[in-house]
Each structure stands twice: as structure tokens, then as C-alpha cells.
Design a protein around this motif. Structure first.
Motif, PDB file in Angstrom:
ATOM      1  N   VAL A  32       0.818  -1.214   0.000  1.00  0.00           N
ATOM      2  CA  VAL A  32       0.000   0.000   0.000  1.00  0.00           C
ATOM      3  C   VAL A  32       0.851   1.264   0.000  1.00  0.00           C
ATOM      4  O   VAL A  32       0.456   2.297  -0.532  1.00  0.00           O
ATOM      5  CB  VAL A  32      -0.938  -0.027   1.229  1.00  0.00           C
ATOM      6  N   ASP A  33       2.024   1.181   0.608  1.00  0.00           N
ATOM      7  CA  ASP A  33       2.857   2.378   0.728  1.00  0.00           C
ATOM      8  C   ASP A  33       3.750   2.608  -0.486  1.00  0.00           C
ATOM      9  O   ASP A  33       4.458   3.595  -0.550  1.00  0.00           O
ATOM     10  CB  ASP A  33       3.720   2.284   1.985  1.00  0.00           C
ATOM     11  N   GLY A  35       4.669   3.705  -4.122  1.00  0.00           N
ATOM     12  CA  GLY A  35       4.146   4.582  -5.174  1.00  0.00           C
ATOM     13  C   GLY A  35       4.403   4.017  -6.558  1.00  0.00           C
ATOM     14  O   GLY A  35       4.016   4.607  -7.561  1.00  0.00           O
ATOM     15  N   GLU A  36       5.053   2.866  -6.624  1.00  0.00           N
ATOM     16  CA  GLU A  36       5.423   2.290  -7.917  1.00  0.00           C
ATOM     17  C   GLU A  36       4.197   1.678  -8.602  1.00  0.00           C
ATOM     18  O   GLU A  36       3.491   0.879  -7.995  1.00  0.00           O
ATOM     19  CB  GLU A  36       6.484   1.194  -7.719  1.00  0.00           C
ATOM     20  N   PRO A  37       3.991   2.015  -9.866  1.00  0.00           N
ATOM     21  CA  PRO A  37       2.849   1.422 -10.586  1.00  0.00           C
ATOM     22  C   PRO A  37       2.941  -0.106 -10.643  1.00  0.00           C
ATOM     23  O   PRO A  37       1.921  -0.802 -10.683  1.00  0.00           O
ATOM     24  CB  PRO A  37       2.960   2.021 -11.985  1.00  0.00           C
ATOM     25  N   PHE A  65      -5.460   0.848  -4.900  1.00  0.00           N
ATOM     26  CA  PHE A  65      -4.797   0.957  -6.208  1.00  0.00           C
ATOM     27  C   PHE A  65      -5.800   1.359  -7.278  1.00  0.00           C
ATOM     28  O   PHE A  65      -7.011   1.333  -7.048  1.00  0.00           O
ATOM     29  CB  PHE A  65      -4.135  -0.372  -6.566  1.00  0.00           C
ATOM     30  N   GLU A  66      -5.291   1.691  -8.434  1.00  0.00           N
ATOM     31  CA  GLU A  66      -6.168   2.027  -9.536  1.00  0.00           C
ATOM     32  C   GLU A  66      -6.784   0.730 -10.044  1.00  0.00           C
ATOM     33  O   GLU A  66      -6.087  -0.141 -10.584  1.00  0.00           O
ATOM     34  CB  GLU A  66      -5.384   2.719 -10.652  1.00  0.00           C
TER      35      GLU A  66
END
Lengths: 319, 577, 77
Positions: A32-33, A35-37, A65-66
């Protein structure tokens, strides 16, 4: 195993290969932490973990996430044998709101029979408003499970297509589940009064009070003038909640014929109903309303008095 | 660059506070220019910080086309604040309110919609429709966190800012702070700074006596108010305290906006409504306070007349959003909404523009009086902003800060000031035999309750100020055994600053205004001839706390007849008066 | 001035059998807005170190193993 450039993500990826499911689970939480796609790949991986707890954890974080990046994995997770996993996947799918997910969702709908899965997919389809969702949603209106029928109603309501009205009316009138009937009754507001007015009038007599409330509400929203008399009858409903909604709707319709029954309601013991009645009389703002509003100026309930002062100003302005 | 061996961290935009407005500001800055370095500093953890850590159950101030107009909204908020508002700032909010709802909706925030997908607005009173329920609003923080990561905002958790920095020209230059777990100081140089540190919620003491049982998230203790003061920014209308209705002993909101559309209401002991005022305002709180003290008091939340299905709906919303331990509190006292009314009370005092109108002075661009410093959310002076206003002003500040930073070179730092501040930060851990922060905090907050809580009396407030200053004199004795206690020691110094500001601001305005918020028993009347101004509180050239008046900007929307209608409402007798 | 320690009954309870802090989990500690939960050095599990609770519940809601219970502080109960 794939390696990642980001050292933190790489460390998580390594932990995800641990033999200890507890460590794999904690690794999922750490995703969750990131930032990597590419973290999404690892979430999808974890959604297929053999350990239920790890899958549950992955399902819990999917909404961080997206969702568009994992529509397929989420749809697959709808069929997981664990309820927590299925629930989270359904919620994440509903947040998708990405037209690109439309096709996979429709395909999945076609291939699914489980009620939970079907209703989850329908919920995700709803905000997308896809024309392709119409026919499966219509079919789902006769599903055996009320959760599916309820979501199908929502899909059709959001689509706002005239040709679905007969089916929605039918559902509002005949479905055995009150929540499905209530939802269908609420969905009818995108129609014209000519199309659904008579049905809504009938629904004022539904066996469940929340359907009756919804019917009154929908009539008000549609400004269905032919419903004045039935609404006046509904102000005699045994439940004050229904009477309140009927009174609100009468205010919207604005017919002077309803003034005497509204006047009755403005003297009711239940203050919420008196409030609604004075509000409706103020909205109608005909001189015949004045005696009732004058009495309400001294009502023991300050909310009623407030509305009475407002209604009086409307009456003065109209005079 | 290093100062006292501490490396100086460089960033373009610094956002202090990761609750509601802060993340929106940081994301906006990145959206404006992805090449900028944007740092978000948070005292707790951005995932679950600020006033909406567990979500929010509805919008109270949604200006949605077809239901309300920006002009109507500006008019109502002006009336609710007895005229003392900066209308351009209200209008900026009102016009951006709906686009922000749409933006949040597209991000995945759940607003209540009807069966055809239209926003399900609720009319709570007859003057306008501004309530948009969010029964599934518990995912707001998750969505913000997702956006922060997606936009590559640099997040620094567990740092508390202690002072802001200025360059020799008086422009903002960055901040200094300390890690709450290691006590390591941090120095940040920034071309523009946005503060979003929330309310000053640890000012008064709750009736339970539990220091952390406050209405506001207690992490919001007024650090931003204190830092703004020390860096030379104006604060406005601080005497307009926040006092809110809440459940007795449990610091959960009264939830009139949740229960109202479903038929619940605030009642007196006889189950009757008593509130005359139609706006959330100090006037409403004054009525509440009088009822509490009257023979028909205390005050209750009445739901026992509602249908089972409705009560279940209310329980689901109230026990899963915003303050979910509420259900547990009721269970412990054997309170069931179906069977009995729930006792209510008023909150301790605080500064919070979300519900009232006090805070660091900010205009319609989010700018304070210090160039390059912007403020948003509960700490900024834009009245009645609530959650949606925090988002809108976060966005406005993000845009303004990017514009300010655009052509700016590296700001020059004042090393002497930084060294002094490092000493102040490190002092409590060097004191072994002193006063623990908890004791000092209890004392100053107890004084706030005894002397500053409305109804306000001049002589009492003078004594209160004297006693608060005596506590300030003890600050040198503050001791901290570990970094956590150091955090509390730094916080109590902000609390003392806020208490002094509360006293001085209240003494300055010699009239009554905003109902209970600034109800002065010895000046009971509103006096527009002398006091139709914003009050200013600022640090003067001698470093002393000073007060002044700021003229009220020309109205964009005139009040017309509704103002009189509101006045008439006020003189009506209460139900059992 | 000399300093005394005083006892306090704390509202947050951690079930040590369920807690997986020893596997690297710090969820409850991370989400606490007041930073009152810490690892107990003796057991490797989470515990409430400071009685400064807002009973806001993220620690309980976000705990992956349902090990955390938030009670209402005694003074408010």
C-alpha cells in the motif's frame, strides 16, 4: 521471479515468496505504501495466493490501487471461495468507473451464475452507463436472487432509457422483495408522468411503507398532477412517514384542492407531519391556506413556527 | 547545506498537515506541474490522520446546481456569521463546490445518489438545500492516499512542524520541526508553504476531564495557529470560538444532518423541539446552551419515534463513519435509540473555521498576510468551510502556491533563528526534574474552561489571561523523558499560545456577536457601529501580541430582506420559554 | 520537582495471540493519529504505551488479524 528497480518494492517482492504466510501477508500490507505502478502486479499475484489470509489481505488493499489496472483479476476474485475476498473485489470493482473496464465486466457477467458475483458486476457496471448493459440487466430482473434484481434495477435506472420503463414498472409492482420494489419505484423518476403516473398511484397502496414513501416521492418529483386525489388519500395512511411524504408531494403539485387535507395534517399530533403540512401550504400559497398557517404561527414546535413564518411571507407575497 | 550538522531538505512546495485540505493541496500542486517537488509533512500518518480519519457521513454545504446557487449560499453564511465574513472567499468556495464534488466522485468518493444516478440532495430546512449524505463515506482517506501516491507526492510521516521560516524580505522560506519518534530535528527550505494543520481542538477541557476526549481529533492542537502567529501572519476573529453540540461525554457530533432528513431532531427533556435558529451558528448554540441550563433541559437527540428500518439506517451510518466507537459508547450505557433519547451537551471551546469563522486570515486565493504562505481547512479563516471547503481551499492553495513558487529562486534562511529554534526544541529533553507536559496541558486547559468559556465576563478573562501567562512562565521547566513526550511538550507550547490568543481576542472585541461563540455578559449587545470589522491578532514590531481591526470587504451579494427575516426569527420565544 | 508515576487503565487492548507484529506488521502503530501504540520490547507485540486515546478506531478497523479492541476510556464510560 521478476526483479524490480525500486529497492522497497523489490524487498516486498522477496517477502512475498516467503514460506511463512504471515510474512507474505505483512508484505501485502506494505504494498500500500509503494508509489510504484508495478506494485499492482504484486497485488494481483497475492490475490492468487494459496493462503486464504493472504488473499483476504490482498483483497482488502485492492481499493488502494487504480482498479482499472486489475479489472480482470478483480472479476476473477469475485469467484473466490472466501467471502471477504469476494466482497472486497466487488467493492473495488464498483469504484472502477473506468469505461475501459466495461468490456471485461460485460463478458464476466455473461459467464457468471453466482448471485453474489453477478450483483457485484452489475454494481460495477452501473456508473459506466453502457448501452451493452441494458439487455443483461433486463434479464437479471427475473433472477431468483433479490440482490441481483436490486442491482439490475439500478443499472436500468442509471441508463434512463424509455424502453426499459415497462420492465421497471412491472418490477415495482410485482417483485416480491420490498427493497427491489422500492428501488424500482425510485427509478421511475426519469420517465414522464404519462408513462408511469398510473403505476406510481397504484404503488401508494403497496404493502410496505417504504415503497409507499418512495411512490409519493417519485410522484412529487414528476409533478404528476393526476395524482392529487390519491395523494390526498395517502395523507390518511396509517404511518406518519408515508403521510409526511404524501404531504410533501402535494406541496410540489400545488393544487388548491389539497388545502383542506393539508390543513388537517397541519393539526396532527406528530410534529414532523405538521412541519411538512405547513411547508406544503406555504408552497401552494393560496389565500385559503392562511387560516392554517396563522394557527401554526403559535405552534408549540419551533420548526413548525419557522415554516409558518416562511409560509406567511409567501402568502403575503402572493396576495 | 547544513545547520548545526542537520542537513537542510529542499523542496519547491511544502504542505504541512496531511488530513483533508493538505493532501488535496499537494495533489493539486503536482497536477499543475508534475516536475515540482512537493512534500507533504504529517504529524501522524497520512493514511489515517486529521478530522476525517474514519471518513465523513455527509456534506453540509454542497452548492449543487438546481438545489442552491452560490449567491444563496454566500448570503446564508453571511447571515449566519452576523455579517462578519470575507464574501469573496465564500464565493470562491461556493462556485468551486460542485466541481469539487464531481472531482471527488470521479476519484471514487461515494456520495448518495438516487436510483437514476443523480445526487440525492436533502433539504434540512426551508432556506436552501445543501445536505448531500455520504452513507458510504468511510473511504475518503484511502482515496486521498491513492491520489498522493499516484501523483508522486513525497510524504513525510511523524514529523511535527514547530516554526515557519522567513527570508530577509519577509517571504516564506520553509520550516523547522522534529520527528515525533526519534526527536531528530528537520529543516526544510521551500519556495511556498501551505499549512493545513486543522483546528485548535485541545484548547478547552472536555467535561469528562479526559485530555484527549476532544471534539476535534486531538492531534489538531493549534500548532498551525501558533506557527502562523510567530511567523508574523494575521489571525482573524479568534474570539469567535467553536462550540458544538455533541453527545454528553462522548465527543461525537450531534448528527442533526444525518438524522434530520430521516425525521430525528434535537429536543428538550420533554421530547419537544426548541431550536428557533435555522442556521448552524453561534445563535443556535446560544439557544442550545440556554435550554441546557433551563428547567426543561438538558438536551437530547430524539430518534425513538422513528421506524425500525430508519433507526437501522441511522445506526449503520453513525456507527460506521466519522466516529464509529459511538455504538460502543451507547452499549456501555445501555442506550438504544429505539427506547430512549440520547443526552447531549456542548463541546469544549476551540478555534475551527469548519464550524465557525476564526483562524489564520486567508483571502480568496488562500493567501495569508505572509507572502508565500497559504492556509486551508479548519485553521484558515474562511467561515463554515466543513470538509468540502477544506478540499476546495486545498485546491485553491495548491494552485496559488505553484504560481508563487514559479519564478522564485532558492530562499535565504535565517541561520540564527534556526539555531534558537533548535535550542527550544531540544530543551525539554534536557530537563530531568521538571513539569511533565500532561500536567502543564491540564492546567492551561482547565484555565481556559474556568475563565474563557462563554458566557464571557471581562474580569474573569483578565484573571484568566494573567493565569495563562503564569503557566507560560513555567515553560522552561517542561520536561520530556522520550521523543513522544517531547511532541506533547511542543504541543503544549502551541496550546498556551492559543489560550493567550483566545483571551486577548475575546477581551479586544467589546460587544457580543456570533451568539454563544462570543457572548459577553457585560457587553450583551451587538454593536455594528464600532465592531462591524474582522478583528486582527498579530505579533507587533516589538514581538508583542497585538490586536486591530480589518475592514470588511464590500459584499458581492447584498443581504436584502432575508437579513430582517433572520433578525425576526431571533426574538421569538422558545417553546417553553 | 521530583516526578511520580501514576497508574492508568488504558482503552486499547491487543490480543497477543492474534497480533502479528513479530512478523513485521505495524498497521495499528502506523495509523494511530496520536502515536500511542508501540511495540512491547519484551513480547514483540503491539501495546498501548500512552493513555492518550481518541477511540477513533483505525487501529481496530485496520488490524489484519482482529487483534485490537478499542474500549471507551473509563472516564467517559
Amino acid at each position: 521471479m521478476k526483479t524490480y528497480d525500486d529497492p522497497e518494492l523489490q524487498a516486498i517482492a522477496v517477502k512475498l515468496t516467503s514460506d511463512d504466510p504471515g510474512i507474505r501477508r505483512v508484505a501485502v500490507m506494505d504494498l500500500v505504501d509503494s508509489g510504484e505502478p508495478e506494485a499492482v502486479e504484486l497485488v494481483i499475484h497475492a490475490l492468487n495466493d494459496p493462503d486464504t489470509n493472504v488473499r483476504q489481505e490482498a483483497a482488502k488493499v485492492v481499493d488502494e490501487f487504480e482498479a482499472a489496472d486489475m479489472a480482470d483479476a478483480l472479476i476473477a476474485a469475485l469467484g473466490d471461495n472466501d467471502e471477504v475476498v469476494r466482497n472486497s473485489a466487488a467493492h473495488a470493482l464498483a469504484d472502477l468507473k473506468d469505461p475501459a473496464a466495461g468490456e471485461p465486466l460485460l463478458k464476466a457477467l455473461d459467464n457468471s451464475t453466482d448471485a453474489f458475483v453477478v450483483s457485484g458486476i452489475l454494481r460495477a457496471l452501473k456508473p459506466l452507463r453502457l448501452a451493452g448493459a441494458q439487455s443483461p440487466a433486463l434479464k437479471c430482473l427475473s433472477d431468483g436472487d433479490p440482490r441481483v434484481r436490486r442491482e439490475a434495477v439500478a443499472v436500468l435506472g442509471w441508463l434512463k432509457q424509455t424502453e426499459n420503463l415497462p420492465a421497471l414498472v412491472e418490477t415495482a409492482q410485482r417483485d416480491e422483495d420490498p427493497e427491489v420494489r422500492r428501488a424500482a419505484t425510485g427509478a421511475l423518476v426519469y420517465a414522464s408522468p404519462q408513462q408511469v403516473g398510473q403505476a406510481l398511484i397504484g404503488l401508494l397502496q403497496d404493502g410496505h411503507w417504504q415503497v409507499r414513501c418512495e411512490a409519493a416521492n417519485s410522484i412529487g418529483k414528476l409533478n404528476h398532477q393526476a395524482a392529487v386525489q390519491p395523494l390526498m388519500d395517502a395523507t390518511k395512511d396509517q404511518l406518519w412517514q408515508v403521510r409526511e411524504k404524501a404531504v410533501d408531494a402535494l406541496g410540489k403539485l400545488g393544487s388548491t384542492d389539497s388545502i383542506p387535507v393539508l390543513g388537517e395534517c397541519s393539526k396532527d399530533a406528530m410534529s414532523n407531519l405538521r412541519k411538512a403540512a405547513i411547508g406544503a401550504l406555504g408552497a401552494i400559497a393560496h389565500s385559503d391556506c392562511r387560516p392554517f398557517v396563522e394557527i401554526a404561527m403559535d405552534d408549540p414546535d419551533p420548526d413548525v413556527r419557522k415554516l409558518a413564518r416562511w409560509a406567511m411571507s409567501k402568502l403575503d407575497a402572493a396576495a | 547545506m547544513k545547520i548545526n550538522d542537520i542537513p537542510v531538505i529542499e523542496t519547491d512546495i511544502l504542505v504541512i498537515g496531511g488530513g483533508t485540505a493538505g493532501p488535496m493541496a499537494a495533489v493539486t500542486a503536482k497536477e499543475q506541474n508534475p516536475d515540482l517537488n512537493v512534500m507533504l509533512l504529517e504529524k501522524a500518518n497520512v493514511k489515517r490522520s486529521g478530522a476525517i480519519s474514519m471518513g465523513m457521513d455527509g456534506l453540509n454545504n454542497a452548492v449543487v446546481p438546481g438545489h442552491a446557487t452560490p449567491e444563496q449560499y454566500v448570503k446564508e453564511i453571511t447571515i449566519a456569521n452576523d455579517g462578519v465574513v470575507h464574501q469573496p472567499a465564500l464565493m470562491a468556495y461556493a462556485t468551486r463546490s460542485f466541481p469539487m464534488i464531481e472531482k471527488l466522485d470521479s476519484w471514487g468518493v461515494h456520495f448518495q445518489k438516487d436510483e437514476t444516478g443523480d445526487y440525492d440532495m436533502k433539504k434540512v430546512h426551508h432556506l436552501g438545500t445543501y445536505v448531500l449524505p455520504m452513507p458510504e463515506g468511510h473511504n475518503v482517506k484511502k482515496i486521498l492516499y491513492r491520489r498522493l501516491r499516484r501523483n508522486r507526492v513525497q510524504i513525510e510521516n511523524r514529523f511535527t512542524a514547530t516554526r515557519l521560516l522567513k527570508d530577509p524580505d519577509g517571504n516564506i522560506a520553509g520550516m523547522i520541526g522534529v520527528n515525533t519518534r526519534t526527536a531528530e530535528p528537520i529543516i526544510i527550505r521551500a519556495k511556498a508553504v501551505i499549512m493545513a494543520t486543522g483546528a485548535a481542538g485541545r484548547l478547552g477541557l472536555p467535561t469528562s476531564g479526559y485530555l484527549f476526549g476532544t471534539y476535534e481529533n486531538p492531534a489538531n492542537n493549534g500548532d498551525g495557529h501558533a506557527m502562523a502567529y510567530h511567523v508574523g501572519a494575521d489571525l482573524a476573529n479568534l474570539e469567535c470560538f467553536q462550540v458544538n453540540p455533541l453527545l454528553k461525554d462522548y465527543n461525537g457530533p450531534a448528527c442533526a444532518y444525518v438524522t434530520g432528513p430521516l425525521g430525528g431532531f434535537t429536543s428538550n427533556a420533554f421530547g419537544e423541539r426548541f431550536i428557533e435558529c435555522d442556521y448552524w451558528s453561534g445563535q443556535m448554540m446560544l439557544e442550545f446552551f440556554k435550554e441546557l441550563e433551563s428547567g426543561t433541559g438538558p438536551v437530547f437527540l430524539k430518534l425513538d419515534h422513528l421506524a425500525e428500518e430508519t433507526i437501522e439506517e441511522i445506526e449503520t451510518v453513525l456507527h460506521t463513519n466519522e466516529r464509529p466507537s459511538r455504538g460502543r459508547f451507547h452499549e456501555g450505557r445501555d442506550v438504544n435509540y429505539r427506547q430512549r433519547m440520547v443526552e447531549m451537551h456542548i463541546s469544549e471551546v476551540g478555534f475551527c473555521s469548519g464550524h465557525s469563522a476564526s483562524g489564520v486570515w486567508t483571502d480568496e486565493t488562500g493567501a495569508t498576510t505572509v507572502p508565500g504562505l497559504y492556509c486551508a481547512g479548519d485553521m484558515a479563516s474562511v467561515a463554515h468551510n466543513y470538509m468540502l471547503g477544506a478540499f476546495v481551499y486545498g485546491q485553491i492553495c495548491g494552485e496559488s502556491a505553484v504560481e508563487f513558487a514559479k519564478d522564485r529562486g532558492e530562499p535565504k534562511l535565517d541561520e540564527d533563528f534556526i539555531k534558537q529554534e533548535l535550542e527550544r526544541i531540544q530543551a525539554p529533553m534536557k530537563v530531568a526534574d521538571g513539569i511533565p507536559p500532561e500536567q502543564m496541558e491540564y492546567k492551561v486547559r482547565r484555565l481556559v474552561n474556568d475563565y474563557l468559556q462563554p458566557p464571557k465576563v471581562t474580569k474573569k478573562m483578565e484573571i484568566g489571561l494573567e493565569r495563562i501567562l503564569a503557566v507560560r512562565a513555567d515553560v522552561g521547566q517542561l520536561c520530556a523523558r522520550d521523543p513522544h513526550e517531547l511532541l506533547r511538550a511542543m504541543e503544549v507550547q502551541s496550546i498556551i499560545d492559543c489560550a493567550e490568543m483566545a483571551a486577548r481576542a475575546s477581551l479586544y472585541r467589546t460587544e457580543s456577536r456570533w451568539g454563544l461563540y462570543h457572548y459577553r455578559v457585560d457587553y450583551p449587545e451587538q454593536n455594528d457601529a464600532e465592531w462591524f470589522y474582522h478583528s486582527r491578532l498579530f505579533k507587533d514590531e516589538n514581538g508583542q501580541m497585538a490586536s486591530g481591526k480589518r475592514p470588511i470587504a464590500d459584499y458581492l451579494v447584498s443581504l436584502g430582506e432575508e437579513k430582517d427575516a433572520y433578525r425576526k426569527m431571533r426574538v421569538q420565544k422558545a417553546a417553553n420559554g | 520537582m521530583p516526578i511520580a508515576n501514576h497508574h492508568s487503565s488504558v482503552p486499547v487492548i491487543v490480543d497477543e495471540d492474534k497480533c502479528i507484529a513479530d512478523k513485521g506488521c505495524t498497521v495499528c502503530i502506523d495509523v494511530c493519529p496520536l502515536d500511542v501504540l508501540w511495540i512491547n520490547e519484551a513480547t514483540g507485540k503491539a501495546h498501548m504505551k500512552y493513555d492518550e486515546c481518541w477511540y477513533c478506531m483505525p487501529c481496530e478497523a485496520d488490524c489484519p488479524t482482529d487483534a485490537v479492541t478499542v474500549n471507551i476510556p473509563y472516564l467517559l464510560r
